[in-house]
Design an enzyme around this catalytic site. Structure first.
Site, PDB file in Angstrom:
ATOM      1  N   LYS A  77      57.002   3.921  90.192  1.00  0.00           N
ATOM      2  CA  LYS A  77      58.366   3.529  89.824  1.00  0.00           C
ATOM      3  C   LYS A  77      59.190   3.410  91.099  1.00  0.00           C
ATOM      4  O   LYS A  77      59.034   4.229  92.027  1.00  0.00           O
ATOM      5  CB  LYS A  77      58.957   4.593  88.895  1.00  0.00           C
ATOM      6  N   SER A 152      63.570   4.046  80.937  1.00  0.00           N
ATOM      7  CA  SER A 152      63.848   3.265  82.125  1.00  0.00           C
ATOM      8  C   SER A 152      62.616   2.933  82.960  1.00  0.00           C
ATOM      9  O   SER A 152      62.658   2.046  83.810  1.00  0.00           O
ATOM     10  CB  SER A 152      64.850   4.005  82.997  1.00  0.00           C
ATOM     11  N   SER A 176      62.425   8.603  79.630  1.00  0.00           N
ATOM     12  CA  SER A 176      62.106   7.349  80.313  1.00  0.00           C
ATOM     13  C   SER A 176      60.649   7.039  80.540  1.00  0.00           C
ATOM     14  O   SER A 176      60.319   5.906  80.866  1.00  0.00           O
ATOM     15  CB  SER A 176      62.842   7.266  81.642  1.00  0.00           C
TER      16      SER A 176
HETATM   17  N1  GLN Z   1      67.494   6.417  78.275  1.00  0.00           N
HETATM   18  C1  GLN Z   1      67.964   7.658  78.845  1.00  0.00           C
HETATM   19  C2  GLN Z   1      69.181   7.416  79.675  1.00  0.00           C
HETATM   20  O1  GLN Z   1      69.536   6.280  79.825  1.00  0.00           O
HETATM   21  C3  GLN Z   1      66.865   8.314  79.623  1.00  0.00           C
HETATM   22  C4  GLN Z   1      66.753   7.846  81.007  1.00  0.00           C
HETATM   23  C5  GLN Z   1      65.665   8.532  81.759  1.00  0.00           C
HETATM   24  O2  GLN Z   1      64.920   9.308  81.185  1.00  0.00           O
HETATM   25  N2  GLN Z   1      65.638   8.293  83.061  1.00  0.00           N
HETATM   26  O3  GLN Z   1      69.777   8.334  80.177  1.00  0.00           O
END
Ligand code: GLN
Length: 484
Positions: A77, A152, A176
């Site tokens: 990532k 994400s 994410s």
């Molecule tokens: N979708 C969640 C957020 O936007 C989780 C993001 C993540 O785990 N990095 O905060």
């Protein structure tokens, strides 16, 4: 590389001399060039560096060396530092920036001979649930390119699902790696907080961020995880996983007598009927193998998502203050003085969601609102953790759908940030409680993957992996690959 190779299969071919790391990396790079125009999962590749690392791995293999990841391509990532390579975090604000060092997890993979091949697309600074908040455009779901892959860690998950690499690292602050894993039919672990070092993982919300390994099977996730676990003096929150020796080789758990809790809040209103029936069928498999199912209640579930978004935006507003045009990447309006430069840089560099969270978080932390929001959310977080601790007195693990729905169409939630946040309804409680959660393929609904999640007490990571491994030995959903 043959699409669909698991880590275990690729490793067997390497050890038998049927292929080389160099050939695997070459094939992966070709596959990336062929499929990227439609999938957009990759922000950067580094063919020379990857091929050089592959040749080093081949010479270690020739000397009879073995590790669980030696010679295997891995996708990173793009919020993880890989020394000398671009680090964008999916944002324009880091334009031109290169990582000055290796993240600890990356260093440990490199030492074990894994070969990073790409930096993966992601929602900007890991904020998002669909991959659509990337400054580089959304990645697409390989099962249906009109749909979101989930976020994400969109690009990391797509890289595994589309056969670019048998292993990827993502990060999981509030789901994410798990949400996209469930949208794309792969297996992903959110570890117990502290087990994987955060050193070199760009901070989003530091009290929640964890690195998450992603692969086709629980066995593969465990093998990669075994190489990265272990206390790191560079991360003061890092802890040892006591039973890390059980990770590789991973033996399937004996499911007989396993007490599985089913929280009614995760099976209620909002759960799509198609997802429910797939998860119920998966639960039958556990039951047939001797596990027992127990309805439980986790009444703080609704409060968890509210607390999560207050804590996250608060921590985001603090963590993103370092991107000021002075130290990293982009710099705008250099002639108007320091303040003008900082504000022009942040205005041009951050996308809408990053700005929204910085504003919300600054508000939640401000004098006059701090007690009503941030402090209250901290208290709610403590209650969520207590509730899980109590639940684990009566059951061994808790099983839920990973997401209330299958992958949604691209664009569907872009005009409604709240709808986007609600995709995480089942994912955020585990991070708040600091406990591990594993997402794995449960089956399909109308040809789209459905994921299931198991959560366990702190430091039960190896057990969760063994439980999913037992399920994967009785089913073959995780072996299905998209038609590309
Ligand atoms: N979708 C969640 C957020 O936007 C989780 C993001 C993540 O785990 N990095 O905060």
């Amino acid at each position: 590389m043959v699409l669909g190779s698991t880590m275990a299969e690729a490793r067997a071919k390497l050890v038998a001399g049927d292929t080389t790391a160099e050939a695997l990396v070459g094939a992966a790079l070709e596959r990336i060039s062929a499929l990227e125009p439609s999938l957009n999962a990759v922000i950067a590749t580094a063919p020379e560096a990857s091929l050089a690392l592959a040749r080093e791995a081949d010479s270690r293999i020739a000397k009879g060396k073995h590790t669980p990841v030696l010679g295997l391509p891995v996708a990173l990532k793009d919020n993880l530092n890989w020394s000398g390579q671009p680090l964008t975090c999916g944002s324009k604000i880091l334009e031109g920036y290169r990582a000055p060092y290796d993240a600890t997890v990356v260093r440990r993979l490199l030492e074990a001979g894994a070969v990073p091949i790409l930096k993966a697309n992601m929602d900007e600074f890991a904020m998002g649930s669909s991959g659509e908040y990337s400054a580089f455009g959304p990645a697409r779901n390989p099962w249906d390119p009109t749909r979101a892959p989930g976020g994400s860690s969109s690009g990391s998950i797509v890289s595994v699902a589309a056969g670019y690499a048998p292993l990827a690292l993502g990060s999981d602050t509030g789901g994410s790696v798990r949400l996209p894993a469930s949208f794309c039919n792969v297996t992903a672990l959110r570890p117990t907080y502290g087990v994987l070092s955060r050193y070199g993982l760009t901070a989003m919300a530091s009290s929640l961020d964890q690195v998450g390994p992603v692969a086709r099977s629980a066995e593969d996730v465990a093998a990669a995880y075994s190489v990265m676990v272990g206390k790191d003096p560079l991360d003061s929150t890092s802890v040892d996983l006591p039973d890390h020796a059980l990770l590789s080789p991973l033996l399937p758990a004996n499911l007989k007598g396993l007490r599985i809790g089913l929280p009614k809040e995760y099976f209620g209103e909002g759960l799509a009927p198609g997802v429910r029936s797939v998860v119920e069928t998966a639960l039958d498999v556990f039951q047939e193998a001797g596990a027992t199912l127990h309805p439980i209640a986790l009444p703080t579930t609704d409060a968890a998502i509210e607390a999560y978004y207050i804590l996250v935006t608060s921590e985001v507003s603090a963590n993103l203050s370092r991107f000021d045009g002075v130290r990293y990447g982009l710099r705008e309006a250099i002639s108007g003085g320091l303040d003008a430069m900082i504000s022009a840089t942040r205005d041009a560099g951050f996308g809408d969601e990053a700005k929204r969270r910085i504003l919300l978080g600054t508000f939640c932390l401000s004098k006059g609102h701090y007690e009503a929001y941030y402090l209250k959310a901290l208290k709610a977080r403590a209650l969520v953790a207590q509730e899980f601790n109590r639940a684990f007195e009566a059951v061994d693990v808790i099983a839920t759908p990973t997401s209330p729905t299958v992958a949604f169409p691209l664009g569907d939630r872009m005009s409604d940030p709240l709808a986007m946040y609600l995709a995480d309804a089942y994912a955020v409680a585990a991070p708040l409680a600091g406990i591990p959660a594993l997402a794995f393929p449960a089956g399909f609904h109308e040809n789209l993957p459905v994921g299931m999640q198991v959560m366990g007490p702190a430091l039960s990571d190896a057990r969760l992996l063994a439980i999913a491994h037992a399920f994967q030995q009785r089913t073959d959903h995780h072996l299905r690959t998209p038609d590309l």
